[in-house]
Design an enzyme around this catalytic site. Structure first.
Site, PDB file in Angstrom:
ATOM      1  N   ASP A  61     -46.122  11.362  -1.677  1.00  0.00           N
ATOM      2  CA  ASP A  61     -47.774  11.592  -1.019  1.00  0.00           C
ATOM      3  C   ASP A  61     -48.543  10.439  -0.955  1.00  0.00           C
ATOM      4  O   ASP A  61     -48.256   9.129  -1.455  1.00  0.00           O
ATOM      5  CB  ASP A  61     -48.482  12.284  -2.399  1.00  0.00           C
ATOM      6  CG  ASP A  61     -47.979  13.942  -2.566  1.00  0.00           C
ATOM      7  OD1 ASP A  61     -46.817  14.071  -1.711  1.00  0.00           O
ATOM      8  OD2 ASP A  61     -48.549  14.605  -3.129  1.00  0.00           O
ATOM      9  N   HIS A 207     -45.417   8.945  -5.431  1.00  0.00           N
ATOM     10  CA  HIS A 207     -46.520   8.359  -4.418  1.00  0.00           C
ATOM     11  C   HIS A 207     -45.967   7.088  -3.869  1.00  0.00           C
ATOM     12  O   HIS A 207     -45.646   6.315  -4.540  1.00  0.00           O
ATOM     13  CB  HIS A 207     -47.766   8.127  -5.269  1.00  0.00           C
ATOM     14  CG  HIS A 207     -48.122   9.625  -5.636  1.00  0.00           C
ATOM     15  ND1 HIS A 207     -47.900  10.124  -6.907  1.00  0.00           N
ATOM     16  CD2 HIS A 207     -49.205  10.421  -5.114  1.00  0.00           C
ATOM     17  CE1 HIS A 207     -48.546  11.300  -7.155  1.00  0.00           C
ATOM     18  NE2 HIS A 207     -49.187  11.266  -6.025  1.00  0.00           N
TER      19      HIS A 207
END
Length: 258
Positions: A61, A207
């Site tokens: 992400d 992430h």
């Protein structure tokens, strides 16, 4: 006020079937703090796929990041792994060549909103603007819009998820493995949490804007490979064709001048 910490504590309890059929199984102790409807999941939400096959989807992400994402792409390429990147639209506009590299190397690109707001606080128009503007940015770079979305912080009401699926054809993708790398606990901790929490059909959250997460990937990925896991994109995990082969129409956002 809901915090990411509160939400992520219950994220691993969500589950959906490959054909988008199923319901969430949230822990009862969390129902008093989560937004109404989010613990029920429904046919528009996927967090993992029930399967006996040793397949998992690695997802990243908040990128692309100008220096960390290329490092991550090199790590994935060295292992022949394809992942799914839930990108932020404004970062796509900042780094179009890097976004193109993600797609060109066989990874899937998903919609993670344009400015990373709490979508649950937006009205319908604001919600759709965030998604449509991101889809438009991705389309301009790679020639295809995304076919799944993930809300920032995992925050999206049941009504919003249903609306997005009905009007844009996008299911909401959450996760079943969360190493909480956003807390920056260190690379070894992130790797151990990913390996320890992964089961067949898992959707793993990470992430690519966090250095320690990228540094954790070689150890985490190699350990999962050693256990016999194969990595697929989210679309492949749920049994769809490759993401750029699905017929999803592009909704053009009305972008206001800044």
């Amino acid at each position: 006020m809901l915090t990411r910490r509160t939400l992520l504590g219950g994220a691993a309890s969500f589950m959906a079937m490959p054909a988008l059929v199923g319901r969430a199984r949230a822990q009862a102790r969390l129902e008093h703090v989560l937004p109404a409807g989010i613990t029920r999941g429904g046919a528009t939400t996927i967090t993992q796929v029930p399967t006996t096959q040793p397949v998992v989807a690695m997802t990243f992400d908040d990128g692309p990041h100008q220096s960390l994402t290329p490092q991550l792409l090199d790590i994935l390429a060295a292992r022949g792994i394809r992942a799914t990147f839930y990108v932020v639209g404004r970062r796509v506009s900042m780094y179009p060549q890097l976004t193109a590299r993600i797609a060109n190397e066989g990874h899937e690109i998903g919609n993670h909103s344009y400015s990373h707001p709490r979508l649950i606080n937006l009205g319908n128009a604001g919600l759709m603007h965030e998604l449509d503007r991101t889809a438009q940015a991705i389309h301009q770079v790679v020639g295809r819009p995304p076919v799944t979305m993930r809300p920032p912080y995992g925050l999206l009401s049941e009504r919003q998820r249903r609306l997005i699926n009905e009007t844009r054809g996008l299911p909401t993708i959450l996760w079943s493995v969360d190493p909480q790398d956003w807390r920056r606990p260190g690379s070894s901790v992130v790797a151990n949490r990913i390996v320890g929490g992964t089961r067949p059909g898992a959707v793993i959250l990470a992430h690519d804007i966090i250095g320690s997460t990228v540094r954790a990937m070689p150890a985490a990925l190699d350990a999962l490979i050693a256990r016999g896991y194969r990595f697929v994109t989210v679309s492949e995990l749920v049994g769809w064709p490759h993401w750029n082969q699905r017929n999803i129409s592009l909704q053009l956002a009305q972008v206001q001048p800044t």
